[in-house]
Design a protein around this motif. Structure first.
Motif, mmCIF file in Angstrom:
data_model
loop_
_atom_site.group_PDB
_atom_site.id
_atom_site.type_symbol
_atom_site.label_atom_id
_atom_site.label_comp_id
_atom_site.label_asym_id
_atom_site.label_seq_id
_atom_site.Cartn_x
_atom_site.Cartn_y
_atom_site.Cartn_z
ATOM 1 N N ALA A 96 0.819 -1.217 0.000
ATOM 2 C CA ALA A 96 0.000 0.000 0.000
ATOM 3 C C ALA A 96 0.847 1.258 0.000
ATOM 4 C CB ALA A 96 -0.917 -0.009 1.223
ATOM 5 N N GLY A 97 1.965 1.230 0.695
ATOM 6 C CA GLY A 97 2.777 2.429 0.830
ATOM 7 C C GLY A 97 3.846 2.601 -0.224
ATOM 8 N N SER A 98 4.010 1.621 -1.090
ATOM 9 C CA SER A 98 5.035 1.720 -2.121
ATOM 10 C C SER A 98 4.673 2.781 -3.160
ATOM 11 C CB SER A 98 5.217 0.370 -2.823
ATOM 12 O OG SER A 98 6.156 0.477 -3.873
ATOM 13 N N SER A 99 5.690 3.439 -3.673
ATOM 14 C CA SER A 99 5.459 4.373 -4.782
ATOM 15 C C SER A 99 5.309 3.634 -6.105
ATOM 16 C CB SER A 99 6.629 5.352 -4.882
ATOM 17 O OG SER A 99 7.832 4.658 -5.157
ATOM 18 N N LYS A 100 5.589 2.335 -6.085
ATOM 19 C CA LYS A 100 5.492 1.505 -7.280
ATOM 20 C C LYS A 100 4.126 0.820 -7.324
ATOM 21 C CE LYS A 100 10.316 0.545 -6.180
ATOM 22 N NZ LYS A 100 11.114 1.312 -7.138
ATOM 23 N N LEU A 101 3.647 0.534 -8.529
ATOM 24 C CA LEU A 101 2.401 -0.202 -8.670
ATOM 25 C C LEU A 101 2.650 -1.687 -8.447
ATOM 26 C CD1 LEU A 101 0.687 1.363 -11.825
ATOM 27 C CD2 LEU A 101 0.247 1.870 -9.416
ATOM 28 N N TYR A 102 1.717 -2.323 -7.755
ATOM 29 C CA TYR A 102 1.735 -3.770 -7.565
ATOM 30 C C TYR A 102 0.583 -4.379 -8.355
ATOM 31 C CZ TYR A 102 5.193 -4.564 -3.834
ATOM 32 O OH TYR A 102 6.352 -4.715 -3.103
ATOM 33 N N ILE A 103 0.894 -5.388 -9.148
ATOM 34 C CA ILE A 103 -0.124 -6.147 -9.872
ATOM 35 C C ILE A 103 -0.155 -7.560 -9.306
ATOM 36 C CG2 ILE A 103 -0.846 -7.097 -12.087
ATOM 37 C CD1 ILE A 103 0.536 -4.780 -13.470
ATOM 38 N N ALA A 104 -1.297 -7.988 -8.800
ATOM 39 C CA ALA A 104 -1.463 -9.376 -8.378
ATOM 40 C C ALA A 104 -1.813 -10.207 -9.598
ATOM 41 C CB ALA A 104 -2.563 -9.492 -7.331
ATOM 42 N N ALA A 105 -1.026 -11.237 -9.872
ATOM 43 C CA ALA A 105 -1.325 -12.200 -10.936
ATOM 44 C C ALA A 105 -1.828 -13.458 -10.239
ATOM 45 C CB ALA A 105 -0.096 -12.478 -11.785
ATOM 46 N N ILE A 106 -3.133 -13.586 -10.124
ATOM 47 C CA ILE A 106 -3.748 -14.635 -9.311
ATOM 48 C C ILE A 106 -3.845 -15.899 -10.157
ATOM 49 C CG2 ILE A 106 -5.751 -15.251 -7.896
ATOM 50 C CD1 ILE A 106 -6.314 -12.228 -7.648
ATOM 51 N N ASN A 107 -2.912 -16.800 -9.941
ATOM 52 C CA ASN A 107 -2.779 -17.975 -10.794
ATOM 53 C C ASN A 107 -3.596 -19.164 -10.315
ATOM 54 O OD1 ASN A 107 -0.735 -17.744 -8.640
ATOM 55 N ND2 ASN A 107 -0.223 -19.840 -9.226
ATOM 56 N N GLY A 108 -4.098 -19.117 -9.103
ATOM 57 C CA GLY A 108 -4.895 -20.207 -8.548
ATOM 58 C C GLY A 108 -5.622 -19.703 -7.326
ATOM 59 N N VAL A 109 -5.794 -20.543 -6.333
ATOM 60 C CA VAL A 109 -6.543 -20.145 -5.143
ATOM 61 C C VAL A 109 -5.858 -18.979 -4.436
ATOM 62 C CG1 VAL A 109 -7.333 -20.875 -2.868
ATOM 63 C CG2 VAL A 109 -7.492 -22.449 -4.794
ATOM 64 N N ALA A 110 -6.627 -17.932 -4.166
ATOM 65 C CA ALA A 110 -6.201 -16.845 -3.285
ATOM 66 C C ALA A 110 -7.116 -16.919 -2.069
ATOM 67 C CB ALA A 110 -6.312 -15.495 -3.968
ATOM 68 N N GLY A 111 -6.589 -17.468 -0.981
ATOM 69 C CA GLY A 111 -7.442 -17.736 0.169
ATOM 70 C C GLY A 111 -6.926 -17.102 1.442
ATOM 71 N N GLY A 112 -7.838 -16.858 2.372
ATOM 72 C CA GLY A 112 -7.462 -16.331 3.673
ATOM 73 C C GLY A 112 -6.730 -15.012 3.559
ATOM 74 N N VAL A 113 -5.664 -14.887 4.341
ATOM 75 C CA VAL A 113 -4.887 -13.659 4.290
ATOM 76 C C VAL A 113 -4.201 -13.509 2.933
ATOM 77 C CG1 VAL A 113 -2.703 -14.573 5.189
ATOM 78 C CG2 VAL A 113 -3.368 -12.206 5.697
ATOM 79 N N GLY A 114 -4.079 -14.607 2.181
ATOM 80 C CA GLY A 114 -3.572 -14.506 0.817
ATOM 81 C C GLY A 114 -4.483 -13.680 -0.069
ATOM 82 N N LEU A 115 -5.786 -13.757 0.185
ATOM 83 C CA LEU A 115 -6.724 -12.909 -0.544
ATOM 84 C C LEU A 115 -6.532 -11.453 -0.143
ATOM 85 C CD1 LEU A 115 -9.060 -12.499 -2.479
ATOM 86 C CD2 LEU A 115 -10.639 -13.211 -0.659
ATOM 87 N N SER A 116 -6.236 -11.222 1.140
ATOM 88 C CA SER A 116 -5.936 -9.853 1.578
ATOM 89 C C SER A 116 -4.738 -9.295 0.818
ATOM 90 C CB SER A 116 -5.645 -9.827 3.081
ATOM 91 O OG SER A 116 -6.727 -10.312 3.832
ATOM 92 N N ASP A 192 2.652 -14.227 -18.361
ATOM 93 C CA ASP A 192 3.102 -13.457 -19.525
ATOM 94 C C ASP A 192 2.261 -12.199 -19.696
ATOM 95 O OD1 ASP A 192 5.091 -15.284 -20.128
ATOM 96 O OD2 ASP A 192 3.869 -16.383 -21.591
ATOM 97 N N GLU A 193 0.941 -12.343 -19.564
ATOM 98 C CA GLU A 193 0.063 -11.184 -19.742
ATOM 99 C C GLU A 193 0.241 -10.180 -18.607
ATOM 100 O OE1 GLU A 193 -3.914 -11.581 -20.964
ATOM 101 O OE2 GLU A 193 -3.510 -13.190 -22.402
ATOM 102 N N ALA A 194 0.452 -10.687 -17.396
ATOM 103 C CA ALA A 194 0.686 -9.785 -16.266
ATOM 104 C C ALA A 194 1.957 -8.976 -16.475
ATOM 105 C CB ALA A 194 0.777 -10.587 -14.970
ATOM 106 N N ARG A 195 3.002 -9.644 -16.918
ATOM 107 C CA ARG A 195 4.267 -8.947 -17.148
ATOM 108 C C ARG A 195 4.167 -7.966 -18.310
ATOM 109 N NH1 ARG A 195 7.936 -14.378 -16.302
ATOM 110 N NH2 ARG A 195 8.621 -13.970 -14.159
ATOM 111 N N ALA A 196 3.437 -8.346 -19.355
ATOM 112 C CA ALA A 196 3.261 -7.437 -20.488
ATOM 113 C C ALA A 196 2.487 -6.196 -20.071
ATOM 114 C CB ALA A 196 2.544 -8.159 -21.626
ATOM 115 N N TRP A 197 1.449 -6.393 -19.273
ATOM 116 C CA TRP A 197 0.672 -5.263 -18.748
ATOM 117 C C TRP A 197 1.573 -4.376 -17.899
ATOM 118 C CZ3 TRP A 197 -3.831 -5.909 -14.704
ATOM 119 C CH2 TRP A 197 -4.515 -4.693 -14.579
ATOM 120 N N ALA A 198 2.354 -4.996 -17.023
ATOM 121 C CA ALA A 198 3.264 -4.247 -16.165
ATOM 122 C C ALA A 198 4.265 -3.452 -16.990
ATOM 123 C CB ALA A 198 3.986 -5.195 -15.221
#
Length: 262
Positions: A96-116, A192-198
């Protein structure tokens, strides 16, 4: 031959990729993995060349959340507050505090605090077979990592509460419809698509992206008037930047601008 690293980190141009690497454990986050993730984040933050960070998992899971094997005894469970504050909060704050953008590339289950973690990222792309899951009520717990707030922001209170109390799995199409993610991708080409978008985003003005991220995060808790004032203040910073001057000159001469982040 030593064990594989818990987190792999690499940089290509202005894009860093952080990949959780406990595939056999669905990338469940134990103490060592949390430390390794934080170290990779710090490395990306310290690299001035990195403008966008892609965060993903290996195998068939983004991350299933906290490794429940860590919580096998009552004494450890009593320390869950300390785990949340000591281990998870720095990970989430770093995104949240980074000056850089973070892109989550959700490749499978994102559960619990992983979803956070996934929802704390600024943007998200999701494999079509992936799911989001808030399993807490199944094991007599409540969400952590700010997930209740994150789901409220994306889904509204009734749908968020339903997802939490019923421990629902949400498929990729539903996540896209509800605004939990920006895009979907076929499983085989997700990274690949996540990296291309980034890479595309990284070609844009770093100051504009960084300030837009900061303003958007503030907009969740501040008034319209406060955000309008904040926009004006950051607009002046951008207008006085070398990048803006060069971009305007490039526009007038029909050239492609090259942004340096200053």
């Amino acid at each position: 031959m030593g064990d594989a690293p818990l987190v792999t980190y690499g940089v290509d141009g202005h894009v860093a990729t952080i990949q959780l690497n406990r595939a056999k454990a669905m990338n469940a986050m134990n103490h060592d993995l949390r430390l390794a993730l934080r170290a990779a984040q710090a490395e990306a933050e310290a690299d001035a060349a990195v403008r966008v960070v892609v965060l993903t998992g290996s195998g068939n899971s983004f991350t299933s959340g906290t490794d429940l094997k860590e919580l096998g005894d009552f004494a450890t469970r009593k320390g869950m507050f300390d785990i949340s504050v000591r281990d998870y909060k720095p990970i989430l704050d770093a995104i949240a505090g980074s000056s850089k953008l973070y892109i989550a590339a959700i490749n499978g289950v994102a559960g619990g605090v992983g979803l956070s973690v996934a929802l704390t990222c600024d943007l998200a792309i999701m494999a079509r077979s992936a799911t989001c899951f808030a399993p807490f009520s199944n094991i007599g717990l409540v969400p952590d990592g700010g997930l209740s707030w994150l789901l409220l922001q994306h889904m509204g209170s009734k749908r968020a509460l339903e997802m939490i109390v019923e421990a629902q799995h949400l498929g990729a199409e539903a996540c896209l419809e509800m605004g939990l993610v920006n895009r979907l991708a076929e499983d085989a080409v997700l990274l690949d698509e996540a990296r291309a978008w980034a890479a595309t985003l990284a070609e844009r003005a770093p100051l504009s992206l960084s300030y837009a991220k900061e303003i958007m995060r503030a907009a969740h808790t501040q008034s319209h008037a406060q955000i309008a004032l904040m926009e004006s203040e950051y607009q002046m910073k951008c207008a006085n930047s070398e990048d803006s001057a060069n971009a305007i000159a490039a526009f007038l001469t029909k050239q492609k601008p090259v942004f340096k982040g200053r």
